[in-house]
Design a protein around this motif. Structure first.
Motif, PDB file in Angstrom:
ATOM      1  N   ILE A   1       0.831  -1.204   0.000  1.00 49.45           N
ATOM      2  CA  ILE A   1       0.000   0.000   0.000  1.00 49.45           C
ATOM      3  C   ILE A   1       0.867   1.256   0.000  1.00 49.45           C
ATOM      4  O   ILE A   1       0.630   2.196  -0.759  1.00 49.45           O
ATOM      5  CB  ILE A   1      -0.940   0.003   1.228  1.00 49.45           C
ATOM      6  N   LEU A   2       1.902   1.269   0.855  1.00 56.06           N
ATOM      7  CA  LEU A   2       2.770   2.440   0.974  1.00 56.06           C
ATOM      8  C   LEU A   2       3.454   2.768  -0.348  1.00 56.06           C
ATOM      9  O   LEU A   2       3.331   3.892  -0.863  1.00 56.06           O
ATOM     10  CB  LEU A   2       3.819   2.205   2.056  1.00 56.06           C
ATOM     11  N   PHE A   3       4.183   1.802  -0.896  1.00 53.56           N
ATOM     12  CA  PHE A   3       4.952   2.077  -2.107  1.00 53.56           C
ATOM     13  C   PHE A   3       4.053   2.217  -3.335  1.00 53.56           C
ATOM     14  O   PHE A   3       4.394   2.940  -4.274  1.00 53.56           O
ATOM     15  CB  PHE A   3       6.016   1.004  -2.313  1.00 53.56           C
ATOM     16  N   GLY A   4       2.913   1.546  -3.328  1.00 53.63           N
ATOM     17  CA  GLY A   4       1.960   1.763  -4.413  1.00 53.63           C
ATOM     18  C   GLY A   4       1.445   3.190  -4.415  1.00 53.63           C
ATOM     19  O   GLY A   4       1.350   3.833  -5.469  1.00 53.63           O
ATOM     20  N   ALA A   5       1.130   3.708  -3.236  1.00 49.98           N
ATOM     21  CA  ALA A   5       0.649   5.093  -3.123  1.00 49.98           C
ATOM     22  C   ALA A   5       1.732   6.086  -3.524  1.00 49.98           C
ATOM     23  O   ALA A   5       1.448   7.102  -4.166  1.00 49.98           O
ATOM     24  CB  ALA A   5       0.184   5.367  -1.690  1.00 49.98           C
ATOM     25  N   VAL A   6       2.983   5.804  -3.157  1.00 48.54           N
ATOM     26  CA  VAL A   6       4.101   6.682  -3.536  1.00 48.54           C
ATOM     27  C   VAL A   6       4.231   6.739  -5.058  1.00 48.54           C
ATOM     28  O   VAL A   6       4.349   7.821  -5.649  1.00 48.54           O
ATOM     29  CB  VAL A   6       5.427   6.189  -2.907  1.00 48.54           C
ATOM     30  N   GLN A   7       4.211   5.550  -5.698  1.00 50.64           N
ATOM     31  CA  GLN A   7       4.333   5.505  -7.163  1.00 50.64           C
ATOM     32  C   GLN A   7       3.228   6.298  -7.839  1.00 50.64           C
ATOM     33  O   GLN A   7       3.477   7.142  -8.706  1.00 50.64           O
ATOM     34  CB  GLN A   7       4.242   4.051  -7.666  1.00 50.64           C
ATOM     35  N   ILE A   8       1.998   6.015  -7.442  1.00 52.09           N
ATOM     36  CA  ILE A   8       0.846   6.653  -8.091  1.00 52.09           C
ATOM     37  C   ILE A   8       0.866   8.164  -7.881  1.00 52.09           C
ATOM     38  O   ILE A   8       0.597   8.939  -8.804  1.00 52.09           O
ATOM     39  CB  ILE A   8      -0.469   6.041  -7.556  1.00 52.09           C
ATOM     40  N   THR A   9       1.190   8.605  -6.661  1.00 54.63           N
ATOM     41  CA  THR A   9       1.225  10.040  -6.357  1.00 54.63           C
ATOM     42  C   THR A   9       2.232  10.769  -7.240  1.00 54.63           C
ATOM     43  O   THR A   9       1.911  11.781  -7.876  1.00 54.63           O
ATOM     44  CB  THR A   9       1.593  10.267  -4.875  1.00 54.63           C
ATOM     45  N   ILE A  10       3.446  10.249  -7.303  1.00 53.65           N
ATOM     46  CA  ILE A  10       4.502  10.915  -8.075  1.00 53.65           C
ATOM     47  C   ILE A  10       4.209  10.871  -9.570  1.00 53.65           C
ATOM     48  O   ILE A  10       4.395  11.862 -10.282  1.00 53.65           O
ATOM     49  CB  ILE A  10       5.871  10.286  -7.754  1.00 53.65           C
ATOM     50  N   ILE A  11       3.722   9.736 -10.060  1.00 52.44           N
ATOM     51  CA  ILE A  11       3.428   9.613 -11.489  1.00 52.44           C
ATOM     52  C   ILE A  11       2.284  10.539 -11.901  1.00 52.44           C
ATOM     53  O   ILE A  11       2.377  11.250 -12.911  1.00 52.44           O
ATOM     54  CB  ILE A  11       3.091   8.155 -11.849  1.00 52.44           C
ATOM     55  N   LEU A  12       1.213  10.555 -11.113  1.00 54.85           N
ATOM     56  CA  LEU A  12       0.061  11.400 -11.462  1.00 54.85           C
ATOM     57  C   LEU A  12       0.404  12.882 -11.419  1.00 54.85           C
ATOM     58  O   LEU A  12      -0.006  13.652 -12.300  1.00 54.85           O
ATOM     59  CB  LEU A  12      -1.117  11.105 -10.523  1.00 54.85           C
ATOM     60  N   ILE A  13       1.154  13.294 -10.410  1.00 49.06           N
ATOM     61  CA  ILE A  13       1.549  14.702 -10.329  1.00 49.06           C
ATOM     62  C   ILE A  13       2.465  15.061 -11.499  1.00 49.06           C
ATOM     63  O   ILE A  13       2.358  16.146 -12.079  1.00 49.06           O
ATOM     64  CB  ILE A  13       2.245  14.995  -8.982  1.00 49.06           C
ATOM     65  N   GLY A  14       3.347  14.134 -11.869  1.00 53.23           N
ATOM     66  CA  GLY A  14       4.217  14.379 -13.010  1.00 53.23           C
ATOM     67  C   GLY A  14       3.437  14.518 -14.306  1.00 53.23           C
ATOM     68  O   GLY A  14       3.704  15.416 -15.113  1.00 53.23           O
ATOM     69  N   ILE A  15       2.463  13.648 -14.508  1.00 60.20           N
ATOM     70  CA  ILE A  15       1.636  13.721 -15.715  1.00 60.20           C
ATOM     71  C   ILE A  15       0.831  15.020 -15.735  1.00 60.20           C
ATOM     72  O   ILE A  15       0.713  15.682 -16.768  1.00 60.20           O
ATOM     73  CB  ILE A  15       0.692  12.503 -15.795  1.00 60.20           C
ATOM     74  N   HIS A  16       0.295  15.400 -14.565  1.00 62.06           N
ATOM     75  CA  HIS A  16      -0.468  16.653 -14.475  1.00 62.06           C
ATOM     76  C   HIS A  16       0.399  17.859 -14.804  1.00 62.06           C
ATOM     77  O   HIS A  16      -0.079  18.847 -15.371  1.00 62.06           O
ATOM     78  CB  HIS A  16      -1.050  16.795 -13.070  1.00 62.06           C
ATOM     79  N   ALA A  17       1.699  17.764 -14.466  1.00 63.32           N
ATOM     80  CA  ALA A  17       2.625  18.871 -14.746  1.00 63.32           C
ATOM     81  C   ALA A  17       3.137  18.843 -16.185  1.00 63.32           C
ATOM     82  O   ALA A  17       3.907  19.710 -16.585  1.00 63.32           O
ATOM     83  CB  ALA A  17       3.803  18.824 -13.776  1.00 63.32           C
ATOM     84  N   GLY A  18       2.711  17.846 -16.956  1.00 65.18           N
ATOM     85  CA  GLY A  18       3.108  17.781 -18.358  1.00 65.18           C
ATOM     86  C   GLY A  18       4.276  16.855 -18.641  1.00 65.18           C
ATOM     87  O   GLY A  18       4.764  16.782 -19.772  1.00 65.18           O
ATOM     88  N   ASN A  19       4.743  16.118 -17.622  1.00 64.56           N
ATOM     89  CA  ASN A  19       5.867  15.193 -17.814  1.00 64.56           C
ATOM     90  C   ASN A  19       5.326  13.807 -18.162  1.00 64.56           C
ATOM     91  O   ASN A  19       5.148  12.959 -17.283  1.00 64.56           O
ATOM     92  CB  ASN A  19       6.728  15.121 -16.551  1.00 64.56           C
ATOM     93  N   LYS A  20       5.045  13.595 -19.417  1.00 64.90           N
ATOM     94  CA  LYS A  20       4.461  12.338 -19.851  1.00 64.90           C
ATOM     95  C   LYS A  20       5.496  11.215 -19.844  1.00 64.90           C
ATOM     96  O   LYS A  20       6.645  11.415 -20.195  1.00 64.90           O
ATOM     97  CB  LYS A  20       3.875  12.490 -21.258  1.00 64.90           C
ATOM     98  N   LEU A  21       5.038  10.021 -19.440  1.00 62.78           N
ATOM     99  CA  LEU A  21       5.909   8.860 -19.458  1.00 62.78           C
ATOM    100  C   LEU A  21       5.891   8.240 -20.849  1.00 62.78           C
ATOM    101  O   LEU A  21       4.842   8.197 -21.504  1.00 62.78           O
ATOM    102  CB  LEU A  21       5.455   7.810 -18.439  1.00 62.78           C
ATOM    103  N   HIS A  22       7.046   7.778 -21.285  1.00 63.73           N
ATOM    104  CA  HIS A  22       7.136   7.129 -22.579  1.00 63.73           C
ATOM    105  C   HIS A  22       7.104   5.615 -22.410  1.00 63.73           C
ATOM    106  O   HIS A  22       7.132   5.096 -21.291  1.00 63.73           O
ATOM    107  CB  HIS A  22       8.399   7.596 -23.303  1.00 63.73           C
ATOM    108  N   ALA A  23       7.048   4.899 -23.530  1.00 67.10           N
ATOM    109  CA  ALA A  23       6.805   3.457 -23.502  1.00 67.10           C
ATOM    110  C   ALA A  23       7.795   2.703 -22.618  1.00 67.10           C
ATOM    111  O   ALA A  23       7.398   1.862 -21.803  1.00 67.10           O
ATOM    112  CB  ALA A  23       6.840   2.908 -24.922  1.00 67.10           C
TER     113      ALA A  23
END
Length: 305
Positions: free
Chosen positions: A99-121
């Motif tokens: 739960i802890l590390f899953g929440a960390v991953q999702i939080t950082i990834i979503l905030i990054g995407i919202h800021a325009g930092n799209k993840l590539h393949a």
């Protein structure tokens, strides 16, 4: 090399912190609130003592230091610490880590995407492979979590993700970490007043909490902020999946635990996923630089003609 060293030391500190917390709370040597209070308090003392001894402290006093952290980061630090402690009262280690590390991953990834930092393949592939290896590692310990424990650990993961992101802009990791810890003092006092009547403290619990706060947290989080200057937010998120692997390796080295095929395979998957995330960003950067050069060349040709 500095970034690699800082990252390795920070992850080792995180693994040590996890072990210390489990020893203190799992064996009921201390209650969750007292552990959190002593942990943050000893972190404050350690950082306030060592900061004036550094190069920064010789030129800037605590009062007029330009790096002073933030109240937002301090609140996230406190939320992470207190929710983490209370969550492990009702959660198994594997479930709590997931739960802890899953929440960390999702939080950082979503905030990054919202800021325009799209993840590539390649980055997406790395994230899924690393997280898959992590799930495989903790799978034997998974059980249906209590709702209260799930919510608390989810908050802890989100708070830690936000605290990590706050460190990306730090120009003086030691000073920022010191003031972030110092600002948790009012929250610590309130927590102490609320939970005073239910406090349960032993000598062993105090020692474990001090080690967790002064060394694994105070110094460990400072080193983490130092490492963040050389890695991306996504890399920081994925790298933390190594913490349970390092903790398990520590058990093999120092507690005579058995090296299992599950640990080997999960470690390979997590390391492979991290490598893909790092290489994926480098490939994207090279491609961007190449495209930029090509556009520049074409523009120069057009001007010549």
């Amino acid at each position: 090399m500095n970034t690699l060293l800082y990252t390795a030391l920070a992850l080792i500190a995180f693994a040590g912190n996890s072990i210390l917390c489990r020893l203190a709370l799992g064996e009921q040597s201390i209650d969750a609130a007292s552990f959190t209070i002593i942990r943050l308090g000893s972190g404050i003392l350690m950082l306030m003592v060592i900061m004036p001894l550094t190069a920064m402290g010789k030129t800037q006093s605590l009062r007029d230091s330009t790096a002073k952290g933030s109240w937002k980061a301090s609140l996230m630090l406190f939320l992470y610490a207190v929710c983490f402690s209370y969550a492990y009262i009702s959660l198994e280690t594997g479930v709590g880590a997931l739960i802890l590390f899953g929440a960390v991953q999702i939080t950082i990834i979503l905030i990054g995407i919202h800021a325009g930092n799209k993840l590539h393949a390649l980055e997406w592939a790395g994230v899924f492979i690393a997280f898959g290896g992590f799930i495989y590692l903790v799978l034997p310990g998974l059980a249906t979590p209590s709702l209260w424990g799930f919510v608390l650990m989810l908050i802890a993961g989100i708070a830690w993700g936000l605290y990590t992101l706050a460190g990306k802009s730090s120009q003086n990791p030691l000073a920022d970490t010191a003031f972030n810890f110092l600002r948790t003092a009012p929250f610590v006092v309130v927590l102490g007043i609320i939970t005073l009547s239910s406090a349960h403290i032993t000598v062993q619990g105090i020692i474990l909490a001090v080690l967790s706060g002064a060394v694994a947290s105070g110094l460990g989080y400072t080193i983490w902020y130092m490492a963040l200057k050389g890695i991306t937010a996504l890399q920081a998120a994925v790298l933390q999946l190594l913490v349970p692997v390092i903790a398990a390796a520590g058990g093999i080295l120092f507690a005579d635990e058995t090296l299992t095929l599950r640990l080997i395979l999960s470690g390979i998957a997590i390391l492979g996923g991290i490598l893909l995330v790092i290489l994926g960003r480098q490939v994207v950067n090279r491609k961007g630089a190449s495209d930029g050069l090509s556009r520049s060349d074409r523009h120069q040709i057009d001007r010549t003609h």
